[in-house]
Design an enzyme around this catalytic site. Structure first.
Site, PDB file in Angstrom:
ATOM      1  N   GLU A 285       0.861  -1.186   0.000  1.00  0.00           N
ATOM      2  CA  GLU A 285       0.000   0.000   0.000  1.00  0.00           C
ATOM      3  C   GLU A 285       0.895   1.232   0.000  1.00  0.00           C
ATOM      4  OE1 GLU A 285      -3.524  -0.072   2.705  1.00  0.00           O
ATOM      5  OE2 GLU A 285      -2.511  -1.855   3.485  1.00  0.00           O
ATOM      6  N   ARG A 500       4.957 -13.565   9.409  1.00  0.00           N
ATOM      7  CA  ARG A 500       5.523 -12.217   9.344  1.00  0.00           C
ATOM      8  C   ARG A 500       6.883 -12.197  10.005  1.00  0.00           C
ATOM      9  NH1 ARG A 500       1.451  -7.345  10.579  1.00  0.00           N
ATOM     10  NH2 ARG A 500       3.459  -6.344  10.351  1.00  0.00           N
ATOM     11  N   LYS A 510       2.645   2.147  10.737  1.00  0.00           N
ATOM     12  CA  LYS A 510       2.773   3.479  10.131  1.00  0.00           C
ATOM     13  C   LYS A 510       2.202   4.551  11.056  1.00  0.00           C
ATOM     14  CE  LYS A 510       2.314   1.612   5.416  1.00  0.00           C
ATOM     15  NZ  LYS A 510       1.670   0.321   5.587  1.00  0.00           N
TER      16      LYS A 510
END
Length: 797
Positions: A285, A500, A510
């Site tokens: 993204e 992950r 973020k």
């Protein structure tokens, strides 16, 4: 309890051990399946199930993939009638059916493929083994039982595809015994290591290690992933065979893949369009900077494609115009290329907005989607109420969806929802929502935007992705991924999940990094105390070291949190053989040599890599005035102190001189400001206890030293840090040394060049370096050179 005992009795009756029967009974799916198979076998076979057939039924129950499930009864019939009576033939049958999941079984072709009716006699096995042993007879007599018997087994089996493996092994054992006789005491001993092989290499390694230990602060590599020149093997070279995938065009062979009547036709079209190549994609993204976890995804997606001579897209998932910025688009691509990968094509989800809209209309027409007016807060969580609009007429939903597209319905007043349930239990995920926000690429054309659940699988399908690799949190989306592609009757890629990459002592969200920046606790996204990839680059981490770290962590399903020390270890391994040595003094103390030899050359040669002097050297000035570290001198010392003191000399590295203190000069505060010393050649005096580094006619620079940004391993854990992650920030994590000295060999250094400061660590030239100032970040730092303002950053914490 009685049912459990009956189940165990049934399983032991077909040849399973009591322990194996108990283990099988614990797995409800396998145990129920095996029970049904046994009951079926009793009906279609001669009656009771013998132990050989029972073991094959167990094998079938534990290996039967969902794609082959419709053929279960057929397989049981073949086993019960003994037409398939070996594990080799059963595996061949499973493989054949997996390749023909939607076709009616061609009995003749099926039986040919799995050896039905083919009988291998003992005489055939004996003759085949005898021929192979003749081929290796001389080597067998020489090596005796240390010979690899698997070679004989493999070759004999290749000549007798349908022979039972146990029968071949029994024959091999018998014929070898007949040739060699019983094992002797020598045969039972472990084979000695070959002379000149590993032993000699080990000796050479010891010698190298001893030589390297003569130099302080040298890290001895034990890792064959890195060459002496710093070349690091690729991610997939290091991963090796750790990950095995389906071949392109064989999506239907993977666990959980959904097969429809049109699957094989779609697969043939996919292979025709791709040429059977591996196609992957990295789909970030564009609403923030990539972090260390993304490095694993980049390596995995690009690495898999590269290893199989395929292609990897960089596809921006730009479906949320409110948070996307151009700097993130640029930063993502720059980071990927910095890590050593080049996208085959750069695409955007927005490239497909028209096609995605057509898909949405088609989904409504097929009765699989509807317009819902529930509010966003009502749709949160996993137990939201059923929509009262779920069964509204198709035409009504089509009209409302058109109104949404044309801006006739306000934000939050309607969504398009899909009639499916995610694996985690969430019902009817949203496919489209209304946002009156211009898009950076499509402008005001759209006021409805697709969600991840709708966009991702369909973009994968449009781009003919063969392997859709994603992290484990998307496992709950796999069912909707397959459902949507199949509901629209379009090509369906395979989604494959892995864990992950998480690190201690950091945050990667973020939103949270944004809060650190807005609070003034870090400078920006590339602050070297963060674990964004731009920050790691600025700190001086080589991309090869990050790729090596990702390979060491591996690709698994297990969720793990890694300590940053493993990453830093990889960085040291790479920099130790790529960052040339220079001498730098962070806290300079002036030293004047009173009897400086007038005949000494103006410069001395310093090797770039002391452990391998073949890799060149650089010249540095050596004059009457030098500078040493303040910590390398003490007026009062103990017997363990090995550097310069009033009563103890110290050697100067690389020049062959030792210095002795004649006078200590102090400033008005009593602090030592200068030393007057005399020098002697080390060959003319007693060998000094220690050697210290120095600089002369140096370059002035700024040094930045870093410590960890957070004080606890898990700054986001409220149990460990009750006050929240902001309260856990180490406010003393940055130390700036405004005036340090470094030898003149760095004068031509460029931003991101890396050096090993002798006895101090690794440093990198920081982007703040300018024509007026040089900044060096330590562990990885940047430095300054005359007429250039150098900033160095330390590369390690």
């Amino acid at each position: 309890m009685a049912d459990q005992e009956n189940m165990l009795s049934l399983f032991t009756s077909i040849g399973l051990s009591e322990q194996k029967a108990k283990e099988t009974a614990k797995n409800e799916q396998v145990s129920q399946n095996l029970r049904k198979m046994i009951e079926k076998a009793k009906k279609v076979g001669p009656g009771e199930v013998d132990k050989e057939t029972g073991k094959l039924l167990y094998h079938l129950a534990t290996r039967l993939k969902s794609q082959v499930q419709p053929f279960q009864a057929l397989l049981v019939e073949y086993l019960a009638s003994r037409r398939i009576h070996t594990e080799v033939k059963l595996n061949a049958a499973l493989e054949y059916l997996l390749h023909h999941p939607t076709e009616p079984v061609d009995t003749k072709e099926f039986e040919l493929a799995c050896g039905v009716g083919v009988t291998i006699t003992p005489d055939q096995i004996e003759a085949s083994v005898e021929n192979v042993i003749k081929k290796y007879r001389s080597e067998l007599l020489k090596k005796r039982y240390h010979f690899n018997m698997g070679t004989i087994m493999g070759e004999a089996r290749s000549h007798l595809k349908w022979a039972d493996g146990k029968a071949i092994k029994s024959e091999v054992d018998m014929q070898v015994l007949d040739l060699l006789g019983p094992k002797t005491a020598e045969d039972l001993e472990k084979p000695a290591k070959a002379k000149g092989g590993k032993q000699e290499k080990g000796a050479a390694k010891t010698k190298t290690t001893e030589k390297m230990k003569e130099e302080e602060n040298v890290h001895v590599l034990e890792n064959d992933a890195i060459s002496a020149e710093g070349e690091v093997k690729s991610f997939m070279d290091l991963m090796g065979d750790a990950v095995r995938f389906h071949k392109p065009g064989e999506n239907y062979k993977t666990d959980g893949y959904v097969i429809t009547p049109n699957t094989m036709n779609l697969m043939k079209k996919h292979v025709a369009e791709t040429g059977g190549k591996v196609y992957t994609r990295f789909p970030p993204e564009p609403n923030g900077i990539l972090h260390i976890g993304h490095a694993k995804a980049i390596n995995f997606n690009f690495g898999i494609a590269k290893a199989h001579k395929g292609y990897c897209y960089l596809r921006y998932d730009d479906t949320n115009p409110e948070k996307e910025e151009e700097k993130f688009f640029r930063g993502i691509r720059d980071t990927i290329e910095w890590l050593g990968y080049k996208p085959w094509k750069v695409t955007h989800a927005s490239d497909n907005f028209d096609k995605l809209y057509e898909f949405a209309v088609d989904l409504i027409k097929r009765g699989h989607a509807y317009i819902c007016h529930m509010k966003a807060e009502e749709l949160k969580g996993f137990n939201c109420p059923d929509s009262p609009w779920r069964d509204r007429p198709i035409e009504e939903s089509l009209t409302l969806f058109e109104d949404m597209k044309n801006g006739k319905i306000g934000e939050g007043e309607a969504t398009l929802r899909m009639k499916t349930t995610l694996e985690e239990g969430k019902k009817d995920p949203v496919a489209y929502r209304i946002k009156f926000t211009p898009h950076h690429r499509t402008g005001d054309k759209w006021c409805i935007y697709p969600t991840y659940d709708f966009t991702h699988c369909l973009c994968d399908s449009i781009e003919n992705i063969s392997h859709s690799l994603c992290t484990k949190e998307f496992q709950s989306r796999r069912s909707s991924y397959y459902w949507l592609c199949n509901a629209l009757d379009t090509y369906c890629p395979v989604q494959w999940e892995y864990s992950r990459l998480n690190l201690n002592y950091t945050v990667v969200s973020k939103r949270k990094i944004g809060k650190l920046i807005s609070s003034g606790l870090v400078r920006d996204w590339d602050d070297p105390r963060l674990f964004t990839l731009t920050a790691l680059r600025r700190r001086g981490f080589p991309p090869e070291a990050i790729n090596l770290f990702c390979a060491k962590v591996g690709v698994t399903m297990a969720q793990t949190v890694i300590d940053p020390t493993l990453l830093e270890s990889c960085v040291r391994d790479v920099l130790n053989v790529t960052a040339p040595r220079v001498m730098a003094v962070l806290e300079p103390l002036k030293v004047t040599i009173s009897n400086f030899p007038v005949d000494h050359p103006e410069t001395v040669s310093v090797p770039n890599f002391p452990a391998d002097e073949r890799r060149g050297a650089h010249e540095v000035p050596f004059t009457k005035v030098i500078f040493i570290e303040q910590s390398d001198f003490k007026e009062e010392t103990d017997k363990n102190y090995k550097r310069l003191s009033v009563k103890q000399s110290a050697g100067l590295r690389h020049v062959g001189y030792a210095i002795s203190v004649e006078q200590v000069i102090k400033d008005s505060t009593g602090k030592v400001s200068e030393l007057i010393v005399s020098c002697k050649k080390t060959t003319d005096t007693e060998k000094p206890k220690g050697f210290i580094h120095w600089v002369s006619s140096p370059v002035e620079c700024e040094i930045r030293l870093y410590e960890r940004l957070f004080m606890h391993k898990h700054p986001e854990d409220s149990n460990e840090v009750p006050g929240g992650f902001i309260s856990d920030v180490n406010t003393n994590s940055l130390t700036v040394i405004p005036k340090a000295y470094i030898d003149t060999s760095v004068k031509k250094a460029k931003v991101y060049d890396k050096f090993q400061f002798e006895r101090l660590g690794f440093f990198s030239v920081d982007p703040d370096t300018s024509s007026e100032k040089v900044v060096d970040d330590h562990k990885f730092n940047h430095c300054m050179v005359r007429n250039i303002s150098y900033t160095f950053q330390v590369c390690e914490f």
